[in-house]
Design an enzyme around this catalytic site. Structure first.
Site, PDB file in Angstrom:
ATOM      1  N   SER A 100     -11.786  -0.453   3.119  1.00  0.00           N
ATOM      2  CA  SER A 100     -10.947  -0.810   4.265  1.00  0.00           C
ATOM      3  C   SER A 100     -10.179   0.419   4.742  1.00  0.00           C
ATOM      4  CB  SER A 100      -9.966  -1.917   3.878  1.00  0.00           C
ATOM      5  OG  SER A 100     -10.669  -3.086   3.512  1.00  0.00           O
ATOM      6  N   ARG A 111       0.821  -1.214   0.000  1.00  0.00           N
ATOM      7  CA  ARG A 111       0.000   0.000   0.000  1.00  0.00           C
ATOM      8  C   ARG A 111       0.853   1.262   0.000  1.00  0.00           C
ATOM      9  NH1 ARG A 111      -2.257  -3.791  -1.004  1.00  0.00           N
ATOM     10  NH2 ARG A 111      -4.186  -4.648  -0.171  1.00  0.00           N
ATOM     11  N   GLU A 166      -5.331   3.366   6.062  1.00  0.00           N
ATOM     12  CA  GLU A 166      -5.034   3.136   4.646  1.00  0.00           C
ATOM     13  C   GLU A 166      -5.309   4.376   3.808  1.00  0.00           C
ATOM     14  OE1 GLU A 166      -6.524  -0.026   1.305  1.00  0.00           O
ATOM     15  OE2 GLU A 166      -5.976  -0.810   3.261  1.00  0.00           O
TER      16      GLU A 166
END
Length: 352
Positions: free
Chosen positions: A252, A179, A348
């Site tokens: 998420s 990520r 995130e």
């Protein structure tokens, strides 16, 4: 530049427009009602040189915004917000059994996935239904169901604000990680303008991630194809994750934490049900959703800010929560997990 400041609220140029005091409520999937001092919409990447020639844009902070699906706005944006609404997908080379697909940054990611499948190309099927634009995908190095975008990146095209020129990065130069990427680590410098992907005409399907084979079986699929895998993934995502069109969210919200082997072993010894996945470098990835649920936050609601009842990873806006209220709840979750398990959770989405 003084003439620009007293001009009408909207300025239209060749391939771009600039709007003053613009609402961002419809431009982020949390539906947070934030505003931008300037909203710059670029329809043609050739216009970027003209856009960044405005002295005002060079002197204020810049936030690049796609569909706002990986962003939490905790306040109004005092500087400029820039969006790319460029369009275009094409096969630009076909080396052997592979093809290089080039997509403009403003394209919808899920549309690109299905375009490649429709053209007989495999690789992106496990990334179906991830929200956002093509331009945002390499910044976050999006991933799902055992696949990461970085596996298929051939090159990333960008505008370098420092050099004031277009640049091109091969996959290695993008410095992809979980990520993460060069573009995420230098958010003020590079504006992703297009993505090139190397995809195969010989499918090597990834079916071993939890739930994928079971979903295909439920669909009565005996011989999976990339299109059928994309459909199975889409069904799984729709069941697990709330639809941003129904309730504000960014998917998420927390990354699965990565810890060293000793920490993972110690946690497993006291929490036998803890899901974990060993990584090639010897570390382990833990389930953030399991940690959050065990800490008692699944389904929790504080005013209109909440954690989804169906998935503990998802922060949701039940109606009129501000970005600051949503972030305060997210920080409560982080503190609760750290107190119970000694594990830090990272957000995130980008927090602004």
């Amino acid at each position: 530049m003084s003439d620009f400041r007293i001009a009408p609220a909207r300025l239209d140029g060749n391939g771009y427009s600039i709007l003053e005091d613009a609402s961002l409520a419809g431009r982020n999937t949390f539906r947070v009602d934030a505003r931008a001092a300037l909203l710059v919409d670029v329809r043609d990447t050739a216009a970027l040189a003209d856009v960044f020639a405005f002295p005002l844009l060079a002197s204020v902070p810049l936030l690049v915004l796609g569909e706002g699906s990986n962003l939490l706005l905790t306040r109004d944006v005092a500087g400029a917000v820039l969006t790319l609404s460029t369009r275009g997908i094409a096969i630009v080379a076909e080396p052997g059994a592979e093809a290089i697909v080039r997509a403009e940054a403003g394209e919808n990611w899920n549309d690109l996935v299905h375009w490649t499948i429709g053209h007989g190309l495999a690789g992106l099927e496990n990334l179906a239904l991830i929200p956002g634009t093509v331009g945002a995908a390499p910044i976050q190095n999006i991933g799902a169901y055992g696949v990461e975008l970085s596996e298929f990146v051939h090159a990333v095209e960008a505008w370098d604000r420092t050099a004031k020129a277009p640049v091109r990065f091969d996959a290695a130069a993008c410095a992809f990680a979980y990520r993460d990427s060069l573009f995420k680590r230098e958010p003020g410098r590079y504006l992703v303008t297009a993505l090139q992907l190397r995809l195969s005409r010989a499918p090597a399907l990834r079916l071993d991630y939890a739930g994928v084979r079971e979903e295909l079986a439920a669909m009565k699929v005996a011989q999976p194809t990339p299109g059928l895998v994309a459909e199975a993934i889409s069904r799984l995502r729709r069941r697990k994750l709330p639809d941003p069109a129904v309730i504000g969210n960014a998917g998420s919200f927390f990354k699965n934490p990565i810890v060293d082997a000793d920490t993972a072993a110690a946690l497993k010894s006291t929490h036998e049900q803890l899901p974990l996945w060993p990584l090639p470098d010897g570390r382990c990835k833990l389930s953030a959703a399991w940690l959050i649920e065990q800490a008692g936050f699944k389904g929790v609601r504080d005013g209109d800010a909440g954690i989804a009842a169906q998935h503990a990873l998802v922060l949701v806006n039940h109606g009129r929560a501000s970005g600051a209220q949503l972030w305060a709840l997210a920080q409560r979750v982080q503190a609760g997990v750290a107190e119970r398990f000694g594990v830090a959770l990272d957000a995130e989405p980008r927090i602004v």
